[in-house]
Design a protein around this motif. Structure first.
Motif, PDB file in Angstrom:
ATOM      1  N   MET A   5       0.813  -1.213   0.000  1.00  0.00           N
ATOM      2  CA  MET A   5       0.000   0.000   0.000  1.00  0.00           C
ATOM      3  C   MET A   5       0.848   1.265   0.000  1.00  0.00           C
ATOM      4  SD  MET A   5      -3.213  -0.921  -0.040  1.00  0.00           S
ATOM      5  CE  MET A   5      -4.020   0.567   0.526  1.00  0.00           C
ATOM      6  N   ASP A   6       2.089   1.157  -0.399  1.00  0.00           N
ATOM      7  CA  ASP A   6       2.981   2.317  -0.408  1.00  0.00           C
ATOM      8  C   ASP A   6       2.372   3.478  -1.192  1.00  0.00           C
ATOM      9  OD1 ASP A   6       4.837   1.045   1.087  1.00  0.00           O
ATOM     10  OD2 ASP A   6       6.346   0.822  -0.487  1.00  0.00           O
ATOM     11  N   GLY A   7       2.393   4.654  -0.587  1.00  0.00           N
ATOM     12  CA  GLY A   7       1.913   5.848  -1.261  1.00  0.00           C
ATOM     13  C   GLY A   7       0.412   6.043  -1.206  1.00  0.00           C
ATOM     14  N   LYS A   8      -0.343   5.085  -0.693  1.00  0.00           N
ATOM     15  CA  LYS A   8      -1.796   5.182  -0.633  1.00  0.00           C
ATOM     16  C   LYS A   8      -2.242   5.807   0.686  1.00  0.00           C
ATOM     17  CE  LYS A   8      -2.474   3.132  -4.596  1.00  0.00           C
ATOM     18  NZ  LYS A   8      -2.995   3.895  -5.756  1.00  0.00           N
ATOM     19  N   THR A   9      -3.308   6.590   0.608  1.00  0.00           N
ATOM     20  CA  THR A   9      -3.907   7.187   1.796  1.00  0.00           C
ATOM     21  C   THR A   9      -5.268   6.548   2.038  1.00  0.00           C
ATOM     22  OG1 THR A   9      -2.795   9.289   1.375  1.00  0.00           O
ATOM     23  CG2 THR A   9      -4.668   9.325   2.886  1.00  0.00           C
TER      24      THR A   9
END
Length: 248
Positions: A5-9
């Motif tokens: 989920m890198d970079g996801k908010t």
């Protein structure tokens, strides 16, 4: 698994304890930036944020209030310039006693406000935001009650969760071409505050196929998988998490 989920908010509502807190922990483990929404339990929410460290942002709000729902979304989106995934987890198992006019009306209104209209309003905000971002994901926590109904004291709860399930399906059908995906998870008994002493009641455990109440982490892992968009064509589906206690 780290980095999925890198970079996801991700905005997770009702995340100071139970399924919500476990979901924040798993999403954070997988690299997400997580907005941890809470209603009243600031101490628990802050303790989770302190333990996880960076990539956690706290937002307080009473989701029974339409203005508060809007503010929660606005603050969540402002943190990092938008939200990629909405997890509507906040809810309560509110009674609707049939023998008392006031309690009946109060139970229906309370369930409608918190268990159906609040997530619906947040879904609307998410869809509007996702359109500007080229897509996004909604995950709604419903219940086995959405399928089978609830007990006599919680008719309104089952009806509200059934409505939330129908809403999820409608969003999936209506917005798939805009790369907006929607899923539902439908837990049974989960070892949270809602279950209370029932989570350790021998009579309850005896009737469960696995002999135990579902741990919040099991639900959180399913939510995290859906949030990762690794199975886009699962959009519209409902994942039952009941330990075979309720099988469709």
């Amino acid at each position: 698994m780290t980095g999925r989920m890198d970079g996801k908010t991700v905005l997770v509502t009702g995340a100071s304890r139970g399924i919500g807190r476990a979901t924040v922990e798993v999403l954070h483990r997988d690299g997400a930036h997580v907005v941890l929404h809470y209603g009243n339990d600031k101490d628990s929410a802050q303790a989770t944020a302190d333990r996880l460290g960076d990539r956690v942002h706290l937002v307080q709000g009473d989701l029974r209030d339409p203005a508060e729902r809007q503010r929660v979304w606005t603050e969540a989106a402002a943190w990092r310039g938008g939200v990629d995934v909405l997890v509507n987890n906040a809810g309560a198992w509110l009674a609707s006693h049939i023998g008392d006019d006031g309690a009946w009306q109060q139970g229906w209104q309370g369930n409608y406000d918190l268990n159906l209209l609040a997530p619906a309003d947040l879904c609307r905000q998410a869809i509007l935001g996702f359109r500007q971002r080229g897509g996004g994901i909604i995950i709604n926590t419903t219940s086995r009650s959405a399928h089978r109904g609830d007990d006599a004291e919680h008719l309104a709860y089952g009806a509200a969760k059934g409505g939330l399930l129908a809403l999820t399906k409608g969003i999936a059908r209506g917005y798939a071409r805009e790369n907006i995906l929607a899923y539902a998870v439908a837990p049974g008994w989960v070892a949270t505050d809602i279950a209370g002493d029932l989570a350790t009641d021998p009579a309850v455990l005896e009737g469960l196929p696995l002999g135990e109440v579902t741990p919040p982490g099991d639900v959180a892992e399913v939510i995290a998988f859906l949030a990762s968009a690794r199975s886009r064509h699962t959009t519209g589906a409902t994942i039952d998490i009941t330990g075979a206690d309720y099988v469709r």
